[in-house]
Design an enzyme around this catalytic site. Sequence first.
Site, mmCIF file in Angstrom:
data_model
loop_
_atom_site.group_PDB
_atom_site.id
_atom_site.type_symbol
_atom_site.label_atom_id
_atom_site.label_comp_id
_atom_site.label_asym_id
_atom_site.label_seq_id
_atom_site.Cartn_x
_atom_site.Cartn_y
_atom_site.Cartn_z
ATOM 1 N N TYR A 148 80.253 11.181 54.108
ATOM 2 C CA TYR A 148 80.437 11.133 52.650
ATOM 3 C C TYR A 148 79.212 10.454 52.047
ATOM 4 C CZ TYR A 148 82.133 9.568 48.098
ATOM 5 O OH TYR A 148 82.257 9.343 46.761
ATOM 6 N N GLU A 163 78.449 13.742 44.201
ATOM 7 C CA GLU A 163 79.360 13.405 45.286
ATOM 8 C C GLU A 163 79.292 14.535 46.299
ATOM 9 O OE1 GLU A 163 83.682 13.144 44.574
ATOM 10 O OE2 GLU A 163 83.583 11.209 45.591
#
Length: 396
Positions: free
Chosen positions: A118, A206
Amino acid sequence: MNLHEYQGKEMLNSFGVEIQRGIVAQTPAEAVAAAKKLTEDTGTGWHVIKAQIHAGGRGKGGGVKLAKSLEEVEKIAGEILGMHLITPQTSAEGKLVNQVLITEDVYYPGESETSEFYISVLLNRATGKNMIMYSTEGGMDIEAVAENTPHLIFNEEIDPAMGLLPFQTRKIAFNLGLSGKAFKEMTKFVSALYTAYVKSDSSLFEINPVLKTSDNRVIAVDAKVSIDENALFRHKDYEALRDLREENPVEVEAKAVGLSYVDLDGNVGCMVNGAGLAMATMDLIKQAGGEPANFLDVGGTADAERVEIAFKLILKDPNVKAILINIFGGIVRCDRVAQGIIEAYKNIGTINIPIIVRLEGTNADIAKKLIDESGLDVHSVVEFQEAADKVQEVLA
Ligand code: GDP
Ligand code: MN
């Protein structure tokens, strides 16, 4: 302004960020053509069909599927296109899927040697610095990771004067447990990603997951990109990336006529001039036991035409049980606003909900008289508290 995954990936790639290759399609036939092209370009035999909507969690909702043949590409694209995709980030009705992204499959063969990370880039408002947030626990619910295992999420702050420094990209690659070629690829990836963030004037990136492939490349498999609207004047070309189908139709309409309108969930519509007074009015509504149905700043020129447009926008929301108009006549005269309200009311015809008007400032007394004598179902009040009481009364 939010971008679709495919737009975000293209934008990132234009700054040198490596991505999972894909081609967007509007029909199953286009999806098959896209898959064939990807096989030619990348050698991939399997493809992933990904719904393009402005919401995350698509995988969980059935909007991301693997196809192992062209027949499956056609079938799955046909199923996903036109569906109302429900994810943890959409409303209960879901979002209509108008486009799908056909991508190369980057997991097989050798899935056991892949890792999902991530990585996000955002502004830390507390420190006023950009920040790279990253974790080894990519691919899944990052909110759950933050909740249950917060020590697995790392932050790297960037000094605005120095920019992202090489020791920082190395630290990130190290903390992600990489070595050798993958380590180097990760430092390049993070560096390109940060450059893209700054140069595009974005407010959020993101990337979940960032994938380390079995042959140790590092690529963006997903991309959530939000661009700072206030910087759009510097990027005229980004305007074409806006997909109005993804935005609230009333907000789009308001923007087109220059009104600042934000749709909210409550039952009391409000029309106010000035953002500060609008915030105070929303507090007032809450105190009176109501919930604001919208934020609406009609601006300095609250003339009849604008008031009428604002009325119509508020009335489009079926949840609205009352409207509170709270206007301070500093530059604009209250009697002009009152005249505007009366004209707008008459033009619209039937408004079946109570309207409470508070006009304060220049010629407020004349304005109150105009409203009281108009014969319309409009309650005029003078004090803030009086307005709150009236809201309470009409909601009861
Ligand atoms: P999101 O659910 O909206 O976040 O959509 P993502 O783009 O993150 O995709 C969801 C999941 O699909 C990812 O976490 C991956 O596990 C999976 N996925 C994406 N691309 C591929 C691929 O090329 N091959 C395989 N097998 N799975 C993929
Ligand atoms: Mn994702």
